[in-house]
Motif scaffolding. Sequence first.
Motif, mmCIF file in Angstrom:
data_model
loop_
_atom_site.group_PDB
_atom_site.id
_atom_site.type_symbol
_atom_site.label_atom_id
_atom_site.label_comp_id
_atom_site.label_asym_id
_atom_site.label_seq_id
_atom_site.Cartn_x
_atom_site.Cartn_y
_atom_site.Cartn_z
ATOM 1 N N TYR A 1 12.344 -40.651 6.626
ATOM 2 C CA TYR A 1 13.797 -41.316 6.789
ATOM 3 C C TYR A 1 14.977 -40.829 5.965
ATOM 4 C CZ TYR A 1 17.003 -45.287 6.758
ATOM 5 O OH TYR A 1 18.151 -46.017 6.873
ATOM 6 N N MET A 2 14.751 -40.433 4.736
ATOM 7 C CA MET A 2 15.626 -39.888 3.858
ATOM 8 C C MET A 2 16.239 -38.585 4.697
ATOM 9 S SD MET A 2 14.788 -40.282 -0.087
ATOM 10 C CE MET A 2 13.409 -39.009 -0.101
ATOM 11 N N MET A 3 15.186 -37.791 5.020
ATOM 12 C CA MET A 3 15.589 -36.409 5.618
ATOM 13 C C MET A 3 16.453 -36.615 6.926
ATOM 14 S SD MET A 3 13.388 -33.286 6.783
ATOM 15 C CE MET A 3 13.011 -34.242 8.267
ATOM 16 N N LYS A 4 16.245 -37.650 7.606
ATOM 17 C CA LYS A 4 16.555 -37.638 8.930
ATOM 18 C C LYS A 4 18.044 -38.617 8.858
ATOM 19 C CE LYS A 4 12.387 -37.808 11.916
ATOM 20 N NZ LYS A 4 11.701 -38.647 12.660
ATOM 21 N N ASN A 5 18.185 -39.129 7.969
ATOM 22 C CA ASN A 5 19.442 -39.880 7.514
ATOM 23 C C ASN A 5 20.502 -39.503 6.682
ATOM 24 O OD1 ASN A 5 19.251 -42.839 9.355
ATOM 25 N ND2 ASN A 5 17.278 -42.109 8.735
ATOM 26 N N SER A 6 20.208 -38.293 6.063
ATOM 27 C CA SER A 6 21.175 -37.768 5.156
ATOM 28 C C SER A 6 22.183 -36.985 5.770
ATOM 29 C CB SER A 6 20.314 -37.047 4.083
ATOM 30 O OG SER A 6 19.456 -35.681 4.931
ATOM 31 N N GLY A 7 23.382 -36.988 5.555
ATOM 32 C CA GLY A 7 24.501 -36.644 6.050
ATOM 33 C C GLY A 7 24.959 -35.260 5.391
ATOM 34 N N LEU A 8 24.526 -34.862 4.149
ATOM 35 C CA LEU A 8 24.869 -33.882 3.541
ATOM 36 C C LEU A 8 23.923 -32.782 3.523
ATOM 37 C CD1 LEU A 8 26.638 -35.549 0.420
ATOM 38 C CD2 LEU A 8 27.901 -34.795 2.578
ATOM 39 N N ARG A 9 24.360 -31.509 3.481
ATOM 40 C CA ARG A 9 23.342 -30.495 3.239
ATOM 41 C C ARG A 9 23.721 -29.420 2.279
ATOM 42 N NH1 ARG A 9 21.027 -33.247 6.109
ATOM 43 N NH2 ARG A 9 20.093 -32.816 8.105
ATOM 44 N N SER A 10 22.721 -29.076 1.372
ATOM 45 C CA SER A 10 22.945 -28.101 0.418
ATOM 46 C C SER A 10 21.818 -27.084 0.535
ATOM 47 C CB SER A 10 22.885 -28.778 -0.891
ATOM 48 O OG SER A 10 23.114 -27.985 -1.985
ATOM 49 N N GLY A 11 22.253 -25.843 0.419
ATOM 50 C CA GLY A 11 21.279 -24.910 0.473
ATOM 51 C C GLY A 11 20.788 -24.275 1.863
ATOM 52 N N THR A 12 19.934 -23.500 1.950
ATOM 53 C CA THR A 12 19.625 -22.954 3.311
ATOM 54 C C THR A 12 18.313 -23.373 3.933
ATOM 55 O OG1 THR A 12 20.551 -20.916 2.706
ATOM 56 C CG2 THR A 12 19.250 -20.828 4.538
ATOM 57 N N PRO A 13 18.329 -24.203 4.916
ATOM 58 C CA PRO A 13 17.001 -24.655 5.569
ATOM 59 C C PRO A 13 15.965 -23.628 5.820
ATOM 60 C CG PRO A 13 18.982 -25.664 6.658
ATOM 61 C CD PRO A 13 19.579 -24.590 5.837
ATOM 62 N N GLY A 14 14.991 -23.885 5.483
ATOM 63 C CA GLY A 14 13.976 -22.705 5.527
ATOM 64 C C GLY A 14 13.556 -22.190 4.435
ATOM 65 N N ASN A 15 14.504 -22.057 3.440
ATOM 66 C CA ASN A 15 14.367 -21.369 1.911
ATOM 67 C C ASN A 15 14.026 -22.351 0.972
ATOM 68 O OD1 ASN A 15 15.072 -18.943 3.340
ATOM 69 N ND2 ASN A 15 16.866 -18.787 2.724
ATOM 70 N N ALA A 16 13.035 -22.301 0.204
ATOM 71 C CA ALA A 16 12.641 -23.425 -0.719
ATOM 72 C C ALA A 16 13.203 -23.267 -1.999
ATOM 73 C CB ALA A 16 11.064 -23.105 -0.906
ATOM 74 N N VAL A 17 13.771 -24.261 -2.619
ATOM 75 C CA VAL A 17 14.317 -24.070 -3.858
ATOM 76 C C VAL A 17 13.633 -23.376 -4.986
ATOM 77 C CG1 VAL A 17 15.203 -25.565 -5.700
ATOM 78 C CG2 VAL A 17 15.612 -26.352 -3.470
#
Length: 233
Positions: free
Chosen positions: A128-144
């Motif tokens: 739910y958190m992932m689907k409803n968050s409106g902000l993005r930080s970093g590059t999807p697919g690249n782990a922190v």
Amino acid sequence: MANNFESNFTRKLMTRVIENFEAERKLSKMVDSRTFNGAFNANTGDTVDVQRPTDYRTTRTPSGDISGQTPQDIVTGKASAVVQDYITVEVDYNEADEALKMGTNQERFFEDIARRIVTDLELDFADYMMKNSGLRSGTPGNAVDSWSEIAQAGALMSSTGVPDSNCYYALNPYSQVAIANEQRSLGVNPQVSSALNNATVAERYAGFDRVVTATTLSSYVTGSGADRVGTVA
């Protein structure tokens, strides 16, 4: 009349399970639910609305006299809480009765029940958190893999006006390994009484109240696109 020691069986069972349930929770413990405490009852249905903090618009004048000015709008809104499905574990009556009567010898029985409920609850919550968050930080697919990336998320939240209290960052155990080389004397909670305290990597760091590790996080898969033609205005 003889005493009936089985009459409060359900209450005794729930008491033993709820203790382990509260100790096992991680992600769901980060939610500030005080706003909705006592808001639900038999007459509210499955949704409850609460008012968001009111905001105002300012008017600037040389003298401070705004009697001749057009009144500014008052900005207000609401937040909705929706009741989710019940998560139930079915157990055999005789097995539960035996565990209650044997006391601490069967503590594993209650821990396993609580752990399954917590796992299912927090998998749903992370999704739910992932689907409803409106902000993005970093590059999807690249782990922190660095504390600077965690701090970037904290900076994004601050710059967009997210309240700077009760902010948490959750990362998977392999990301914790990646940032271990950069970790230098970060303050951790000395308590070990719950899963949340055990999972805490750092407190009051990189713009977050807590940075924790969790194994119930959802996966984010990016779509692929090629040679798209057109103009976006």
